[in-house]
Enzyme design. Sequence first.
Site, PDB file in Angstrom:
ATOM      1  N   ASP A 248       0.815  -1.271   0.025  1.00  0.00           N
ATOM      2  CA  ASP A 248       0.152  -0.056  -0.071  1.00  0.00           C
ATOM      3  C   ASP A 248       0.906   1.206   0.003  1.00  0.00           C
ATOM      4  O   ASP A 248       0.436   2.533   0.484  1.00  0.00           O
ATOM      5  CB  ASP A 248      -0.986  -0.006   1.333  1.00  0.00           C
ATOM      6  CG  ASP A 248      -1.974  -1.172   1.121  1.00  0.00           C
ATOM      7  OD1 ASP A 248      -2.223  -1.829   2.142  1.00  0.00           O
ATOM      8  OD2 ASP A 248      -2.067  -1.483   0.254  1.00  0.00           O
TER       9      ASP A 248
HETATM   10  N1  LIG Z   1       2.894  -6.372  -3.357  1.00  0.00           N
HETATM   11  C1  LIG Z   1       1.608  -5.879  -3.052  1.00  0.00           C
HETATM   12  N2  LIG Z   1       0.801  -6.775  -2.911  1.00  0.00           N
HETATM   13  C2  LIG Z   1      -0.474  -6.451  -2.573  1.00  0.00           C
HETATM   14  C3  LIG Z   1      -0.769  -4.967  -2.422  1.00  0.00           C
HETATM   15  C4  LIG Z   1       0.393  -3.841  -2.520  1.00  0.00           C
HETATM   16  O1  LIG Z   1       0.235  -2.689  -2.315  1.00  0.00           O
HETATM   17  N3  LIG Z   1       1.746  -4.601  -2.612  1.00  0.00           N
HETATM   18  N4  LIG Z   1      -1.940  -4.441  -2.046  1.00  0.00           N
HETATM   19  C5  LIG Z   1      -2.999  -5.675  -1.657  1.00  0.00           C
HETATM   20  C6  LIG Z   1      -4.264  -5.276  -0.992  1.00  0.00           C
HETATM   21  N5  LIG Z   1      -4.296  -4.871   0.399  1.00  0.00           N
HETATM   22  C7  LIG Z   1      -4.980  -3.893   0.773  1.00  0.00           C
HETATM   23  O2  LIG Z   1      -5.558  -3.011  -0.100  1.00  0.00           O
HETATM   24  C8  LIG Z   1      -4.050  -6.074   1.270  1.00  0.00           C
HETATM   25  C9  LIG Z   1      -4.216  -7.423   0.936  1.00  0.00           C
HETATM   26  C10 LIG Z   1      -3.939  -8.524   1.771  1.00  0.00           C
HETATM   27  C11 LIG Z   1      -3.069  -8.150   2.904  1.00  0.00           C
HETATM   28  C12 LIG Z   1      -2.826  -9.369   4.003  1.00  0.00           C
HETATM   29  O3  LIG Z   1      -2.494  -9.167   4.999  1.00  0.00           O
HETATM   30  N6  LIG Z   1      -2.997 -10.416   3.110  1.00  0.00           N
HETATM   31  C13 LIG Z   1      -2.465 -11.713   3.854  1.00  0.00           C
HETATM   32  C14 LIG Z   1      -3.243 -13.330   3.673  1.00  0.00           C
HETATM   33  C15 LIG Z   1      -4.687 -12.624   4.135  1.00  0.00           C
HETATM   34  C16 LIG Z   1      -5.817 -13.665   3.747  1.00  0.00           C
HETATM   35  O4  LIG Z   1      -5.142 -14.699   3.566  1.00  0.00           O
HETATM   36  O5  LIG Z   1      -7.032 -13.381   3.698  1.00  0.00           O
HETATM   37  C17 LIG Z   1      -1.049 -12.270   3.277  1.00  0.00           C
HETATM   38  O6  LIG Z   1      -0.921 -12.177   1.963  1.00  0.00           O
HETATM   39  O7  LIG Z   1      -0.198 -12.929   3.911  1.00  0.00           O
HETATM   40  C18 LIG Z   1      -3.037  -6.826   3.376  1.00  0.00           C
HETATM   41  C19 LIG Z   1      -3.430  -5.799   2.384  1.00  0.00           C
HETATM   42  C20 LIG Z   1      -3.044  -6.888  -2.409  1.00  0.00           C
HETATM   43  N7  LIG Z   1      -1.492  -7.267  -2.545  1.00  0.00           N
END
Ligand SMILES: Nc1nc2c(c(=O)[nH]1)N[C@@H](CN(C=O)c1ccc(C(=O)N[C@@H](CCC(=O)O)C(=O)O)cc1)CN2
EC number: 3.5.1.10
Length: 303
Positions: A248
Amino acid sequence: MTATVSRRPAPLAPAGPAGTGDIGRLVVSCPDGPGIVALISAFLHRHGANIVQSDQFSTGAAGGRFMLRTEFHLTRLRERLHLLRRQFDVEVARRLGAEFRVRAAATPARVAIFVSRHDHCLLDLLWRARRGELPIEVVAVVSNHPDLEPDVAAFGTPYMHVPVTRATKPAAERVQLDLLRGEVDLVVLARYMQILSGDFLDRVGVPVINIHHSFLPAFAGASPYERARQRGVKLIGATAHYATEDLDEGPIIEQDVVRVSHRASVADLARGGADIERTVLARAVAWHCADRVFVHGATTVVF
Ligand SMILES: Nc1nc2c(c(=O)[nH]1)N[C@@H](CN(C=O)c1ccc(C(=O)N[C@@H](CCC(=O)O)C(=O)O)cc1)CN2
């Protein structure tokens, strides 16, 4: 790791109005200096093009950056495009140390949409694309859940279910990259709830736009509506930004806000926020696909 793909013929890209096929778009970014507009407009004139729209911006600082976006009419554009690019490179870009792109304005961008379970941004983009409101061709929807396959099938768009867990994420990203096979111009994260690795972002090779459901930099990361409720904010918002390895933190493309009151529950915030998310993401995708967005360091210039 198994990916299931429901392939249907992608819908034909909507044809533009008659005559728009000869409208070209040139975007240039280069070190600032005198005579840039004169050099570029002379080039277009020399090669028979007529400028119909132009905008430019200089960061103004010493050693600053100059950005220009121009649309021009050139008969038989498509058959002349390849040569025009080569000529611009030799006659202008190398002299200016410029990065540039020349393309036909009527060519829709090929877009892959990544989604999890929230459907509102995904369906909004599919609906706008089908109506011809967005100059995009959604070539695939990629999801870590199977839930939305029937909704996507209704639009005739291939749905690729690629399950993701913390342990399988590297393998899942390899499957996603193979499925995209370099056949997209843009990836849109429509409330995709998996953090993409830096390796994925490097290898996908095209811009990735994410919609975050808060008015960044406030409430970056997970659960922004819950945190907004706890903070007692009077405005909530959404932010469309380019995804980078830093969650983000990527360059912001578009944002908007809406007023909320102390009576709003978290569900009320999410419901009201969904409308903002949809419009902000659609605007960001439209502006990106119209070559209106220039990344300048950690920020953007939007013409
Ligand atoms: N490299 C990036 N990937 C993603 C971004 C980004 O800016 N850079 N934005 C996210 C979207 N998002 C908020 O807008 C967000 C999505 C997911 C998570 C998170 O903590 N995900 C966990 C798993 C959660 C689950 O399994 O339901 C994880 O990936 O470990 C935080 C913020 C999309 N991707």
